[in-house]
Design a protein around this motif. Structure first.
Motif, PDB file in Angstrom:
ATOM      1  N   SER A 109       0.842  -1.194   0.000  1.00  0.00           N
ATOM      2  CA  SER A 109       0.000   0.000   0.000  1.00  0.00           C
ATOM      3  C   SER A 109       0.878   1.245   0.000  1.00  0.00           C
ATOM      4  CB  SER A 109      -0.922   0.001   1.221  1.00  0.00           C
ATOM      5  OG  SER A 109      -0.170   0.045   2.413  1.00  0.00           O
ATOM      6  N   GLN A 110       0.383   2.264  -0.655  1.00  0.00           N
ATOM      7  CA  GLN A 110       1.059   3.561  -0.720  1.00  0.00           C
ATOM      8  C   GLN A 110       0.099   4.604  -0.159  1.00  0.00           C
ATOM      9  OE1 GLN A 110       4.220   4.323  -1.732  1.00  0.00           O
ATOM     10  NE2 GLN A 110       4.530   2.122  -1.778  1.00  0.00           N
ATOM     11  N   GLU A 167      -3.040   4.341  -2.879  1.00  0.00           N
ATOM     12  CA  GLU A 167      -3.019   3.318  -3.920  1.00  0.00           C
ATOM     13  C   GLU A 167      -2.455   2.017  -3.382  1.00  0.00           C
ATOM     14  OE1 GLU A 167      -2.329   6.129  -7.853  1.00  0.00           O
ATOM     15  OE2 GLU A 167      -0.680   4.888  -7.166  1.00  0.00           O
ATOM     16  N   TRP A 180      -0.034  -0.989  -4.802  1.00  0.00           N
ATOM     17  CA  TRP A 180       0.924  -1.223  -5.873  1.00  0.00           C
ATOM     18  C   TRP A 180       1.226  -2.706  -5.971  1.00  0.00           C
ATOM     19  CZ3 TRP A 180       5.261   3.044  -5.539  1.00  0.00           C
ATOM     20  CH2 TRP A 180       4.685   4.299  -5.783  1.00  0.00           C
ATOM     21  N   ALA A 232       3.894  -5.438  -7.984  1.00  0.00           N
ATOM     22  CA  ALA A 232       5.053  -5.731  -8.833  1.00  0.00           C
ATOM     23  C   ALA A 232       5.010  -7.221  -9.133  1.00  0.00           C
ATOM     24  CB  ALA A 232       6.352  -5.357  -8.130  1.00  0.00           C
ATOM     25  N   GLY A 269       4.924  -3.482 -13.270  1.00  0.00           N
ATOM     26  CA  GLY A 269       4.484  -2.797 -12.067  1.00  0.00           C
ATOM     27  C   GLY A 269       3.155  -2.098 -12.344  1.00  0.00           C
ATOM     28  N   HIS A 309      -0.393   0.128 -10.559  1.00  0.00           N
ATOM     29  CA  HIS A 309      -0.957   0.932  -9.482  1.00  0.00           C
ATOM     30  C   HIS A 309      -2.476   0.805  -9.531  1.00  0.00           C
ATOM     31  CE1 HIS A 309       2.738   3.832  -9.515  1.00  0.00           C
ATOM     32  NE2 HIS A 309       3.080   2.558  -9.487  1.00  0.00           N
ATOM     33  N   TYR A 310      -3.090   0.649  -8.356  1.00  0.00           N
ATOM     34  CA  TYR A 310      -4.536   0.489  -8.243  1.00  0.00           C
ATOM     35  C   TYR A 310      -5.090   1.527  -7.279  1.00  0.00           C
ATOM     36  CZ  TYR A 310      -3.796  -3.864 -10.660  1.00  0.00           C
ATOM     37  OH  TYR A 310      -3.448  -4.790 -11.609  1.00  0.00           O
ATOM     38  N   LYS A 311      -6.109   2.225  -7.723  1.00  0.00           N
ATOM     39  CA  LYS A 311      -6.764   3.260  -6.929  1.00  0.00           C
ATOM     40  C   LYS A 311      -8.196   2.815  -6.652  1.00  0.00           C
ATOM     41  CE  LYS A 311      -6.211   8.164  -6.599  1.00  0.00           C
ATOM     42  NZ  LYS A 311      -5.227   8.077  -5.581  1.00  0.00           N
ATOM     43  N   TRP A 367     -10.625  -1.900  -6.295  1.00  0.00           N
ATOM     44  CA  TRP A 367      -9.324  -1.327  -6.638  1.00  0.00           C
ATOM     45  C   TRP A 367      -9.166  -1.453  -8.143  1.00  0.00           C
ATOM     46  CZ3 TRP A 367      -6.824   1.299  -3.048  1.00  0.00           C
ATOM     47  CH2 TRP A 367      -7.016   0.972  -1.699  1.00  0.00           C
ATOM     48  N   ASN A 416      -7.006  -0.494 -11.785  1.00  0.00           N
ATOM     49  CA  ASN A 416      -5.719  -0.123 -12.354  1.00  0.00           C
ATOM     50  C   ASN A 416      -5.808   1.287 -12.930  1.00  0.00           C
ATOM     51  OD1 ASN A 416      -3.602   0.136 -14.437  1.00  0.00           O
ATOM     52  ND2 ASN A 416      -3.164  -1.999 -13.954  1.00  0.00           N
ATOM     53  N   THR A 417      -4.826   2.113 -12.601  1.00  0.00           N
ATOM     54  CA  THR A 417      -4.857   3.511 -13.040  1.00  0.00           C
ATOM     55  C   THR A 417      -4.584   3.654 -14.541  1.00  0.00           C
ATOM     56  OG1 THR A 417      -2.526   3.825 -12.436  1.00  0.00           O
ATOM     57  CG2 THR A 417      -4.187   4.396 -10.771  1.00  0.00           C
TER      58      THR A 417
END
Length: 109
Positions: free
Chosen positions: A56-57, A62, A64, A66, A71, A73-75, A81, A83-84
């Motif tokens: 988590s970020q 978001e 993340w 990998a 890689g 990112h999911y918002k 969630w 994918n951006t």
């Protein structure tokens, strides 16, 4: 979403992912080992040594991922969630990544 709401949601998401992979391991669908350190979940595929890392970020709110395929990112959008970049859903994507790396068709959804 407040930071504390995000942290609670991220924690429950990481727990859900870890439980799903543990279940797949127990069912002999995949030979994986999960290791958790704070907001980082490492999923290792024992047969080939590859890994998927999910974390988590909080500053960006978001999740993340990998994986061998890249890689991502999911918002949070509504109850999912997303994918951006391509709007794919996190658990469906993780199913695909795990299938690619583990050599078995899996569903985390």
């Amino acid at each position: 979403m407040t930071e504390s709401e995000f942290l609670d949601l991220a924690e429950s998401t990481l727990n859900r992912i870890e439980e799903a992979f543990d279940r797949l391991n127990d069912e002999d669908t995949l030979d994986v080992e999960c290791k958790r350190s704070g907001n980082v979940l490492e999923i290792e595929f024992i047969d080939n040594g590859t890994k998927i890392i999910v974390n988590s970020q909080a500053p960006l709110q978001e999740m993340w991922v990998a994986a061998r395929s890249g890689g991502f990112h999911y918002k949070r959008v509504g109850d999912e969630w997303r994918n951006t970049r391509d709007d794919s859903e996190l658990f469906a994507s993780l199913s695909r990544y795990a299938g690619e790396q583990g050599g078995a068709q899996v569903s985390l959804v």
